[in-house]
Design a protein around this motif. Structure first.
Motif, PDB file in Angstrom:
ATOM      1  N   MET A  42      60.011  25.543  47.007  1.00  0.00           N
ATOM      2  CA  MET A  42      58.827  26.672  47.271  1.00  0.00           C
ATOM      3  C   MET A  42      58.036  25.975  48.594  1.00  0.00           C
ATOM      4  O   MET A  42      57.577  24.842  48.245  1.00  0.00           O
ATOM      5  CB  MET A  42      58.077  26.557  45.851  1.00  0.00           C
ATOM      6  CG  MET A  42      56.914  27.554  46.030  1.00  0.00           C
ATOM      7  SD  MET A  42      55.744  27.538  44.687  1.00  0.00           S
ATOM      8  CE  MET A  42      54.669  26.149  44.840  1.00  0.00           C
ATOM      9  N   ARG A  43      57.862  26.889  49.263  1.00  0.00           N
ATOM     10  CA  ARG A  43      56.923  26.711  50.318  1.00  0.00           C
ATOM     11  C   ARG A  43      55.502  27.268  50.102  1.00  0.00           C
ATOM     12  O   ARG A  43      55.379  28.465  49.948  1.00  0.00           O
ATOM     13  CB  ARG A  43      57.644  27.339  51.743  1.00  0.00           C
ATOM     14  CG  ARG A  43      56.797  26.961  52.971  1.00  0.00           C
ATOM     15  CD  ARG A  43      57.480  27.144  54.154  1.00  0.00           C
ATOM     16  NE  ARG A  43      56.983  27.891  55.255  1.00  0.00           N
ATOM     17  CZ  ARG A  43      55.718  27.531  55.851  1.00  0.00           C
ATOM     18  NH1 ARG A  43      55.165  26.446  55.405  1.00  0.00           N
ATOM     19  NH2 ARG A  43      55.505  28.169  56.820  1.00  0.00           N
ATOM     20  N   PRO A  92      53.142  16.081  59.831  1.00  0.00           N
ATOM     21  CA  PRO A  92      54.668  15.553  59.463  1.00  0.00           C
ATOM     22  C   PRO A  92      54.789  15.362  57.868  1.00  0.00           C
ATOM     23  O   PRO A  92      53.955  14.747  57.318  1.00  0.00           O
ATOM     24  CB  PRO A  92      54.899  14.541  60.219  1.00  0.00           C
ATOM     25  CG  PRO A  92      54.145  14.488  61.310  1.00  0.00           C
ATOM     26  CD  PRO A  92      52.644  15.080  60.752  1.00  0.00           C
ATOM     27  N   CYS A  93      55.674  16.009  57.429  1.00  0.00           N
ATOM     28  CA  CYS A  93      55.996  15.788  56.054  1.00  0.00           C
ATOM     29  C   CYS A  93      57.646  15.977  55.646  1.00  0.00           C
ATOM     30  O   CYS A  93      58.192  16.590  56.638  1.00  0.00           O
ATOM     31  CB  CYS A  93      55.214  16.375  55.210  1.00  0.00           C
ATOM     32  SG  CYS A  93      55.480  18.161  54.944  1.00  0.00           S
ATOM     33  N   ALA A 147      47.942  20.145  55.801  1.00  0.00           N
ATOM     34  CA  ALA A 147      47.368  20.506  57.278  1.00  0.00           C
ATOM     35  C   ALA A 147      46.075  20.103  57.451  1.00  0.00           C
ATOM     36  O   ALA A 147      45.246  19.749  56.495  1.00  0.00           O
ATOM     37  CB  ALA A 147      47.677  22.026  57.472  1.00  0.00           C
ATOM     38  N   VAL A 148      45.542  19.911  58.601  1.00  0.00           N
ATOM     39  CA  VAL A 148      44.178  19.593  58.886  1.00  0.00           C
ATOM     40  C   VAL A 148      43.659  20.479  60.006  1.00  0.00           C
ATOM     41  O   VAL A 148      44.443  21.167  60.715  1.00  0.00           O
ATOM     42  CB  VAL A 148      44.165  18.115  59.399  1.00  0.00           C
ATOM     43  CG1 VAL A 148      44.379  17.254  58.501  1.00  0.00           C
ATOM     44  CG2 VAL A 148      44.927  18.007  60.829  1.00  0.00           C
ATOM     45  N   TYR A 149      42.280  20.697  60.284  1.00  0.00           N
ATOM     46  CA  TYR A 149      41.728  21.682  61.134  1.00  0.00           C
ATOM     47  C   TYR A 149      41.658  20.730  62.462  1.00  0.00           C
ATOM     48  O   TYR A 149      41.409  19.363  62.504  1.00  0.00           O
ATOM     49  CB  TYR A 149      40.034  21.752  60.838  1.00  0.00           C
ATOM     50  CG  TYR A 149      39.837  22.781  59.781  1.00  0.00           C
ATOM     51  CD1 TYR A 149      40.841  23.832  59.531  1.00  0.00           C
ATOM     52  CD2 TYR A 149      38.921  23.047  59.178  1.00  0.00           C
ATOM     53  CE1 TYR A 149      40.658  24.625  58.646  1.00  0.00           C
ATOM     54  CE2 TYR A 149      38.654  23.838  58.113  1.00  0.00           C
ATOM     55  CZ  TYR A 149      39.629  24.734  57.662  1.00  0.00           C
ATOM     56  OH  TYR A 149      39.431  25.945  56.770  1.00  0.00           O
ATOM     57  N   GLY A 158      55.518  22.554  57.915  1.00  0.00           N
ATOM     58  CA  GLY A 158      55.298  21.943  56.559  1.00  0.00           C
ATOM     59  C   GLY A 158      54.253  22.857  55.698  1.00  0.00           C
ATOM     60  O   GLY A 158      53.952  23.843  56.142  1.00  0.00           O
ATOM     61  N   PHE A 159      54.219  22.488  54.712  1.00  0.00           N
ATOM     62  CA  PHE A 159      53.202  23.270  53.683  1.00  0.00           C
ATOM     63  C   PHE A 159      51.821  23.596  54.436  1.00  0.00           C
ATOM     64  O   PHE A 159      51.269  22.665  54.966  1.00  0.00           O
ATOM     65  CB  PHE A 159      52.899  22.528  52.266  1.00  0.00           C
ATOM     66  CG  PHE A 159      54.156  22.584  51.323  1.00  0.00           C
ATOM     67  CD1 PHE A 159      55.333  23.079  51.796  1.00  0.00           C
ATOM     68  CD2 PHE A 159      54.019  21.862  50.383  1.00  0.00           C
ATOM     69  CE1 PHE A 159      56.355  23.135  50.967  1.00  0.00           C
ATOM     70  CE2 PHE A 159      55.137  21.856  49.313  1.00  0.00           C
ATOM     71  CZ  PHE A 159      56.205  22.422  49.805  1.00  0.00           C
TER      72      PHE A 159
END
Length: 100
Positions: free
Chosen positions: A1-2, A38-39, A53-55, A48-49
């Protein structure tokens, strides 16, 4: 599941960069995007999901994605994720069931 959310991705618009790489960050909220880290779920042509993530301003994002030279301090990414998640929680975009 993404985990994928247009609301999460769009939330980055106008936000401060949470990565702030010294000597790289352009500190311009107009260029901020939700940059995927990266994951295991990331690869060529595959993001990735949205929760991993980041701003990131355009300059920091380019370094994270390898489009520009620079050193990523991966040990600082948990802080950037936490700041991004805090912003998402405060805005009501990210919720945690059962949280008080």
């Amino acid at each position: 599941m993404r985990v994928s959310s247009k609301k999460l991705r769009n939330s980055a618009q106008g936000q401060d960069c949470t990565v702030c790489m010294p000597g790289t960050c352009n500190h311009n909220p107009e260029t901020t995007v939700l940059a995927h880290l990266p994951c295991g779920q990331k690869g060529m042509g595959m993001k990735g999901f949205d929760t991993v993530a980041v701003y990131a301003c355009s300059a920091c994002h380019d370094v994270i994605d390898g489009r520009a030279a620079g050193e990523v301090d991966w040990s600082d990414m948990p802080r950037a994720i936490a700041e991004t998640h805090e912003s998402l929680i405060l805005s009501g975009i990210l919720t945690v069931k059962g949280a008080a």
